[in-house]
Design a protein around this motif. Structure first.
Motif, PDB file in Angstrom:
ATOM      1  N   ALA A 151       0.809  -1.216   0.000  1.00  0.00           N
ATOM      2  CA  ALA A 151       0.000   0.000   0.000  1.00  0.00           C
ATOM      3  C   ALA A 151       0.844   1.268   0.000  1.00  0.00           C
ATOM      4  O   ALA A 151       0.537   2.239  -0.698  1.00  0.00           O
ATOM      5  CB  ALA A 151      -0.938  -0.004   1.212  1.00  0.00           C
ATOM      6  N   GLY A 152       1.909   1.275   0.775  1.00  0.00           N
ATOM      7  CA  GLY A 152       2.735   2.473   0.859  1.00  0.00           C
ATOM      8  C   GLY A 152       3.332   2.852  -0.477  1.00  0.00           C
ATOM      9  O   GLY A 152       3.291   4.015  -0.904  1.00  0.00           O
ATOM     10  N   ALA A 153       3.909   1.878  -1.173  1.00  0.00           N
ATOM     11  CA  ALA A 153       4.492   2.139  -2.487  1.00  0.00           C
ATOM     12  C   ALA A 153       3.410   2.507  -3.497  1.00  0.00           C
ATOM     13  O   ALA A 153       3.629   3.339  -4.388  1.00  0.00           O
ATOM     14  CB  ALA A 153       5.278   0.922  -2.967  1.00  0.00           C
ATOM     15  N   VAL A 154       2.230   1.903  -3.377  1.00  0.00           N
ATOM     16  CA  VAL A 154       1.122   2.214  -4.278  1.00  0.00           C
ATOM     17  C   VAL A 154       0.678   3.660  -4.089  1.00  0.00           C
ATOM     18  O   VAL A 154       0.463   4.402  -5.057  1.00  0.00           O
ATOM     19  CB  VAL A 154      -0.062   1.256  -4.037  1.00  0.00           C
ATOM     20  N   ILE A 155       0.537   4.086  -2.825  1.00  0.00           N
ATOM     21  CA  ILE A 155       0.148   5.466  -2.541  1.00  0.00           C
ATOM     22  C   ILE A 155       1.165   6.431  -3.115  1.00  0.00           C
ATOM     23  O   ILE A 155       0.826   7.450  -3.722  1.00  0.00           O
ATOM     24  CB  ILE A 155      -0.006   5.679  -1.021  1.00  0.00           C
ATOM     25  N   MET A 184      15.050  -4.923   1.086  1.00  0.00           N
ATOM     26  CA  MET A 184      15.732  -3.900   1.878  1.00  0.00           C
ATOM     27  C   MET A 184      16.371  -2.845   0.975  1.00  0.00           C
ATOM     28  O   MET A 184      16.384  -1.649   1.311  1.00  0.00           O
ATOM     29  CB  MET A 184      16.781  -4.549   2.783  1.00  0.00           C
ATOM     30  N   LEU A 185      16.902  -3.276  -0.173  1.00  0.00           N
ATOM     31  CA  LEU A 185      17.463  -2.324  -1.125  1.00  0.00           C
ATOM     32  C   LEU A 185      16.381  -1.377  -1.638  1.00  0.00           C
ATOM     33  O   LEU A 185      16.581  -0.151  -1.708  1.00  0.00           O
ATOM     34  CB  LEU A 185      18.106  -3.077  -2.292  1.00  0.00           C
ATOM     35  N   GLY A 186      15.227  -1.954  -1.970  1.00  0.00           N
ATOM     36  CA  GLY A 186      14.105  -1.118  -2.391  1.00  0.00           C
ATOM     37  C   GLY A 186      13.611  -0.228  -1.267  1.00  0.00           C
ATOM     38  O   GLY A 186      13.248   0.928  -1.482  1.00  0.00           O
ATOM     39  N   GLY A 187      13.596  -0.769  -0.038  1.00  0.00           N
ATOM     40  CA  GLY A 187      13.200   0.027   1.118  1.00  0.00           C
ATOM     41  C   GLY A 187      14.136   1.195   1.338  1.00  0.00           C
ATOM     42  O   GLY A 187      13.705   2.312   1.661  1.00  0.00           O
ATOM     43  N   ALA A 188      15.429   0.961   1.146  1.00  0.00           N
ATOM     44  CA  ALA A 188      16.413   2.039   1.285  1.00  0.00           C
ATOM     45  C   ALA A 188      16.182   3.118   0.232  1.00  0.00           C
ATOM     46  O   ALA A 188      16.315   4.319   0.514  1.00  0.00           O
ATOM     47  CB  ALA A 188      17.827   1.471   1.162  1.00  0.00           C
ATOM     48  N   TYR A 189      15.816   2.674  -0.983  1.00  0.00           N
ATOM     49  CA  TYR A 189      15.502   3.652  -2.031  1.00  0.00           C
ATOM     50  C   TYR A 189      14.302   4.508  -1.629  1.00  0.00           C
ATOM     51  O   TYR A 189      14.311   5.735  -1.803  1.00  0.00           O
ATOM     52  CB  TYR A 189      15.219   2.943  -3.354  1.00  0.00           C
ATOM     53  N   VAL A 241       6.974   3.073   4.854  1.00  0.00           N
ATOM     54  CA  VAL A 241       7.102   1.744   4.253  1.00  0.00           C
ATOM     55  C   VAL A 241       8.568   1.358   4.114  1.00  0.00           C
ATOM     56  O   VAL A 241       8.953   0.220   4.403  1.00  0.00           O
ATOM     57  CB  VAL A 241       6.393   1.691   2.883  1.00  0.00           C
ATOM     58  N   GLY A 242       9.397   2.308   3.683  1.00  0.00           N
ATOM     59  CA  GLY A 242      10.822   2.017   3.557  1.00  0.00           C
ATOM     60  C   GLY A 242      11.440   1.622   4.883  1.00  0.00           C
ATOM     61  O   GLY A 242      12.175   0.630   4.976  1.00  0.00           O
ATOM     62  N   LEU A 275       7.627   4.843  14.508  1.00  0.00           N
ATOM     63  CA  LEU A 275       9.030   4.500  14.770  1.00  0.00           C
ATOM     64  C   LEU A 275       9.715   3.958  13.520  1.00  0.00           C
ATOM     65  O   LEU A 275      10.889   4.252  13.269  1.00  0.00           O
ATOM     66  CB  LEU A 275       9.118   3.499  15.920  1.00  0.00           C
ATOM     67  N   ASP A 276       8.981   3.165  12.739  1.00  0.00           N
ATOM     68  CA  ASP A 276       9.524   2.735  11.441  1.00  0.00           C
ATOM     69  C   ASP A 276       9.839   3.953  10.578  1.00  0.00           C
ATOM     70  O   ASP A 276      10.861   3.998   9.879  1.00  0.00           O
ATOM     71  CB  ASP A 276       8.526   1.837  10.706  1.00  0.00           C
ATOM     72  N   GLY A 277       8.943   4.949  10.626  1.00  0.00           N
ATOM     73  CA  GLY A 277       9.146   6.167   9.853  1.00  0.00           C
ATOM     74  C   GLY A 277      10.362   6.950  10.312  1.00  0.00           C
ATOM     75  O   GLY A 277      11.092   7.516   9.490  1.00  0.00           O
ATOM     76  N   VAL A 278      10.581   6.996  11.633  1.00  0.00           N
ATOM     77  CA  VAL A 278      11.767   7.691  12.156  1.00  0.00           C
ATOM     78  C   VAL A 278      13.037   7.022  11.635  1.00  0.00           C
ATOM     79  O   VAL A 278      13.974   7.691  11.173  1.00  0.00           O
ATOM     80  CB  VAL A 278      11.751   7.699  13.694  1.00  0.00           C
ATOM     81  N   ILE A 279      13.059   5.695  11.696  1.00  0.00           N
ATOM     82  CA  ILE A 279      14.224   4.964  11.180  1.00  0.00           C
ATOM     83  C   ILE A 279      14.384   5.206   9.681  1.00  0.00           C
ATOM     84  O   ILE A 279      15.493   5.428   9.183  1.00  0.00           O
ATOM     85  CB  ILE A 279      14.081   3.454  11.477  1.00  0.00           C
ATOM     86  N   GLY A 280      13.270   5.195   8.959  1.00  0.00           N
ATOM     87  CA  GLY A 280      13.325   5.447   7.518  1.00  0.00           C
ATOM     88  C   GLY A 280      13.842   6.838   7.196  1.00  0.00           C
ATOM     89  O   GLY A 280      14.645   7.010   6.275  1.00  0.00           O
TER      90      GLY A 280
END
Length: 325
Positions: A37-41, A98-103, A242-243, A290-295
């Protein structure tokens, strides 16, 4: 006669199994699609900028060109790659995620950085300069398809990871294909509605028979700039969240459990401090935050690495000047 009845019964049984398989494939495709969903949005939020500035009669054809390119990306290029990964290198799925998440973290953090530190030239000024290019439409479409390829790769990888590992190759392929089509229709259907909403509003405001129709049209025209701004904010937040979530879960899957365990512990403790009816929401919200803070932190750290190291190195091989917007 008995043999014919038995044959018909067998055919009916096979049909029921086939129907159940179709239902299962469709259900798994829809369920897996929600994981992306996150990538779709973000995909839906990013695409309208490629249509902005063109005449009204070119907007939908451009959206259609990009949508066709997106389907080609998902079904012709990424689907076979995803199937090969699932069969021959399933261990690569988590690192690639994880590579895509980092992007996603990088892209989201870069948007935040540019919002805080705007460049000397505004986007509108740069865009007006590019309008001089006679091949603007084609270049915009190709740029959108390239951006879509990266987001589609992330969407397909997330979808693949969300499918049951014992589905079988054919059902996995069908589920991925259905998910790809559903997501593409959802994204570019939404984009088409967004880019044409102001035109609809103008017509309603100018030619509406009833006063309420004209008022609604006027509200749509006045509201669309705010809708676009909200979409940018939502898309950026979705990318970062999402990342970060992908990075945390991928690290946990690879054996580095500390980030996931700490976030989970904080979220559970926060949920226990609220009424039972709110526990689920609070746990999700705290986890996402918290996921967002890390991202965001990871994305900000990646900005100098990408712009000062990766892009200059890439420019050596591509022969193009290193630049990123």
């Amino acid at each position: 006669m008995t043999g014919l009845l038995a044959l018909l019964d067998d055919v009916a049984a096979i049909a029921r199994v086939a129907a159940a398989s179709v239902d299962d494939v469709f259900g798994q495709a829809v369920k897996a699609s929600t994981k992306a969903a996150g990538a779709v949005i973000d995909d839906a939020a990013v695409t309208p900028k490629y249509v902005h500035g063109f005449s009204a009669d070119r907007e939908l054809p451009i959206v259609w060109k990009i949508a066709k390119g997106s389907l080609f990306n998902k079904l012709v290029i990424l689907l076979p790659i995803a199937l090969l990964l699932s069969v021959f290198a399933p261990w690569l799925i988590a690192p690639l995620l994880m590579l895509g998440g980092a992007y996603l973290c990088f892209e989201g953090a870069e948007k935040v950085f540019h919002a805080i530190n705007p460049a000397d030239h505004t986007v509108e000024e740069v865009y007006k300069e590019k309008l001089k290019d006679a091949h603007l439409e084609e270049s915009k479409v190709q740029g959108a398809i390239k951006t879509d390829f990266i987001l589609s790769a992330e969407i397909m990888t997330i979808t693949l990871a969300a499918l049951p590992p014992d589905m079988g190759l054919a059902m996995t392929a069908a589920s991925l294909a259905i998910a790809g089509v559903i997501i593409t229709i959802a994204v570019y259907g939404a984009v088409a509605l967004i880019v044409k909403a102001d035109d609809v509003g103008i017509r309603m405001a100018a030619a509406g028979n009833a006063a309420i129709t004209r008022h609604i049209g006027s509200w749509i025209v006045k509201g669309m700039p705010w809708v676009m701004k909200i979409l940018v904010v939502v898309g950026t937040a979705a990318m970062i969240w999402v990342g970060g979530s992908i990075i945390v879960h991928g690290a946990d899957e690879l054996g580095f459990h500390a980030p996931y365990d700490v976030i989970h512990s904080i979220a559970v403790n926060a949920a226990q401090a609220v009424p039972p009816s709110l526990e689920g929401f609070v746990e999700w919200f705290v986890t996402a935050a918290l996921d967002g803070v890390i991202g965001l932190v990871l994305g900000l750290l990646l900005i100098p690495i990408v712009t000062k190291v990766i892009l200059p190195i890439a420019s050596i091989f591509t022969g193009k000047q290193a630049a990123h917007s």
